[in-house]
Scaffold this active site. Structure first.
Site, PDB file in Angstrom:
ATOM      1  CG  HIS A  44      -4.626  -2.463   3.890  1.00  0.00           C
ATOM      2  ND1 HIS A  44      -5.093  -1.249   4.313  1.00  0.00           N
ATOM      3  CD2 HIS A  44      -5.498  -3.374   4.353  1.00  0.00           C
ATOM      4  CE1 HIS A  44      -6.190  -1.439   5.010  1.00  0.00           C
ATOM      5  NE2 HIS A  44      -6.464  -2.705   5.038  1.00  0.00           N
ATOM      6  CB  CYS A  53      -0.955  -0.051   1.183  1.00  0.00           C
ATOM      7  SG  CYS A  53      -2.415   0.941   0.944  1.00  0.00           S
TER       8      CYS A  53
END
Lengths: 457, 246
Positions: B194, B94
């Site tokens: 993530h 991310c």
């Protein structure tokens, strides 16, 4: 406007009536329709009501139950949104149900818990007398975004209610910063350094850097998470002095805590009816709110000693040979507190973890890796049977495996009826830690077996 | 046998359960009788990346980004670029993934320079891309399916110097448009998955370990583990995403 309000109220009451006929809660949906017909209806209905509103990441419901108890004890004419419907829609429903068709609220006071993201739309309409902000932690990123966004939301909400007195957690650097640049009167509550043994500084702090200047905070004392005596070595921002200060936590057990509370310079001994340190914060905030609402500090202290906890919040059920206790978890900070509580028991127990990922739980279950389930390994000698359940039971099982809990000790049971029977067959106390929607469903299954209140009662 | 694993910026790039990836790598080494030495390098750390076999970089909040960039530009950026060229295994997730690219441009046109280790850049969009998602890794990497959760407003575009990590099967991936997900360059694996992606993607976790071990010892045989729970969690999410797509 009057016609619209009237129509909205009629429809809302009707929808609620039908919901209850169908044995549904009807807590939020009727208000959503009413709001659609007459935006601002909540503002009309709450005009003459003295409102105390509670917001923040953790502890809203428990704080509200504590505050509500004081209103009940003092014989005040009040109502509260007990069902957990704490968005604009749910709060509107609750006001409509306590109002006449002409839009006049029948009660003098209201105790309202409000979702922190909803505070933007709710506060300006409610114009509360008192706003309690319990704390701010990272919570459900998919829904709230970063914690600083939540803080900005609450701040904007308060800007729409400049007359409200703010009761702010002094130990939360994010919450305490709400006193900056807002014209509102404010008081702080908190746990004084040294009142209990200091916790360790967590690597996973939700607010490691100064909200004003982004320098890393230093701590002289920590209760848990990022709460404690923070100070910024660069700009000088630090924990403000608490007007409602817990100066000593003299006793902590599985039944509750005994604390010394100093309110505006006057000390007294008080009992908190629920265990764990986070409930000491809730108690201090509740006493602050009750006092600022004009009911007196004594009323607040009496209330925290004998209030009835919200559903699923350390709620006891007559299941199994030694009873079961349900402890709602929603985010890492709250979950860590529950795990700390389990580690303190030092007696054999069984554990159920129920993980769902629906809207109200947060659709992202990543947070279970921020909660320190490794603590369960520390109390492995007391932890007997362990079951996981919920829509994401497998993810929970994997989490526990990587925490070091031996996979063979894990029992995966997705059927709530069977899970309740499993709990009922245990010889030792069972602790159930569910996420929000799992709590509602499992609680229903428990109630079918042993009885209890529906969630909206 | 021992791998030195570096958790870079654990103090600010730890947005949601990122530590789960470190825990997973460590455990999977230990379960095979190998060792993991974990080195945490927070902001302000002067510890060198020399001798590190595997670097993990997580995702972070916007609030701390400025603090992070200042630290990066004090030499850490150069060191990271060198380590990457040298074949060190990197998992970047991310925000950490975006950070390895050339720059991030916000929705209103403000540009923020990143370290430029990978040929990619990211442009902010108004609509966030949030939800469970799944992608299939390139065949060269083993072609395994990876399930995860994405939550980003940045849309990442890959240049010709990097390969996509995989093809999106459900969800958004790099930008919600070209079906690419993540980036692969030398031994760097960048992804939007993530939080803790590795525990429920054991094949991908082992790919990282194998890559790092091969560089350290020339060859790497990973003994099979009992991944029944991991595969159950993986399969359930695959099935759910398949159902939603149907």
């Amino acid at each position: 406007m009057r016609v619209r309000a009237f129509l909205a109220i009629v429809l809302c009451k009707l929808l609620r009536f039908v919901s209850r006929l169908l044995h549904r809660g009807g807590t939020a949906m009727p208000g959503r329709w009413a709001q659609r017909i007459c935006p601002g209806l909540l503002g009309i209905l709450s005009r003459d009501v003295k409102v105390v509103v509670i917001t923040g990441t953790n502890g809203k419901t428990t704080s509200a139950r504590m505050i509500e108890q004081a209103f009940a004890d003092e014989g005040k004419d009040y109502f509260a949104n007990r069902s957990g419907a704490n968005l604009l829609s749910g709060i509107t429903t609750e006001f409509v149900m306590n109002s006449t068709l002409s839009g006049r609220c029948r009660k003098e006071y209201a105790v309202i818990e409000c979702d922190e993201a909803a505070s933007v739309s709710v506060f300006p309409l409610l114009k509360p007398r008192v706003i309690v902000v319990t704390n701010l932690f990272r919570d459900q990123l998919d829904r709230y975004g970063e914690v600083t966004h939540t803080l900005a939301n609450v701040r904007t909400g308060i800007q729409g209610a400049p007359e409200a007195t703010l009761c702010l957690n002094a130990d939360c650097s994010l919450t305490a910063s709400l006193a900056d640049d807002l014209p509102n009167k404010h008081v702080f509550f908190g746990i004084e350094p040294g009142a209990c043994p200091s916790g360790e500084k967590s690597e996973l702090s939700d607010a490691p850097h100064c909200i004003r200047c982004k320098t890393e905070y230093q701590y002289d004392f920590i209760t848990y998470g990022h709460l404690g005596a923070f100070r910024c070595p660069s700009c000088g921002y630090c924990r403000p002095a608490a007007d409602y200060a817990v100066t000593d936590v003299t006793e902590q057990s599985a039944e509750g805590s005994v604390i010394v509370l100093n309110a505006h310079g006057k000390s007294c001994l008080a009992q908190v009816n629920l265990p764990a340190l986070y409930n000491v914060y809730n108690a201090a905030g509740a006493v602050a709110a009750v006092t600022e609402m004009g009911l007196g500090t004594e009323a607040g202290i009496r209330a925290i000693e004998h209030f009835k906890c919200g559903f699923g919040r350390m709620e006891n059920f007559a299941l199994g040979k030694a009873g079961a206790k349900m402890m709602l978890v929603k985010n890492p900070a709250g979950c860590n507190q529950v795990l700390d509580f389990l580690c303190q028991i030092k007696k054999p127990f069984a554990l159920v973890v129920c993980l769902n990922d629906r809207g109200a739980d947060g659709t992202d279950v990543s947070w279970i890796y921020d909660a320190a389930f490794e603590k369960l390994v520390d109390c492995a000698s007391y932890l007997g049977q362990l079951a996981v359940s919920g829509d994401r039971a497998a993810d929970m099982a994997v989490r526990l495996k990587y925490a070091g809990v031996a996979p063979k000790a894990l029992h995966i049971e997705r059927d709530y009826e069977k899970l309740v029977s499993w709990i009922d067959a245990q010889e030792v106390p069972v602790f159930i830690i569910p996420t929000y929607t799992a709590m509602l469903e499992l609680r229903e299954a428990v109630i079918r077996k042993v009885g209890g209140d529906e969630f909206w009662v | 046998m021992k791998l030195k694993i570096c958790h870079l910026y654990p103090d600010v790039l730890n947005l949601y359960g990122d530590g789960g990836n470190i825990r997973c790598l460590t455990r999977r080494l230990q379960w095979r009788g190998m060792e993991a030495e974990l080195v945490k390098m927070p902001i302000g750390s002067h510890e060198s990346l020399a001798g590190v076999d595997l670097v993990f970089i997580g995702g972070g909040q916007d609030f701390e980004q400025q603090v992070l960039l200042e630290d990066l530009h004090r030499g850490r950026d150069e060191e990271l670029r060198a380590a990457i060229e040298d074949g060190v295994t990197v998992l970047a997730v991310c925000g950490g993934y975006q950070m390895l690219g050339a720059y991030y441009e916000t929705y209103d046109g403000q540009r923020c320079d990143f370290i430029g280790a990978l040929d990619l850049y990211t442009v902010g969009a108004r609509k966030r891309m949030i939800g469970n998602y799944m992608f299939r890794c390139d065949d060269a990497l083993g072609g395994m399916t990876v399930v995860g959760f994405e939550n980003h407003s940045g849309r990442t575009r890959l240049g010709s110097g990097v390969q996509p990590l995989g093809t999106v099967l459900a969800g958004f991936g790099n930008n919600g448009e070209d079906k690419t997900e993540g980036a692969h360059y030398k031994n760097v694996f960048g992804t939007y998955s993530h939080g803790p992606m590795l525990p429920k993607n054991p094949d991908f976790a082992d790919l990282l370990l194998r890559t790092a071990l091969e560089r350290r010892c020339g060859s790497a045989e990973l003994a099979p583990l009992d991944d029944a729970l991991e595969r159950m969690a993986h399969a359930e999410m695959c099935a759910r995403l398949e159902r939603e797509r149907a």
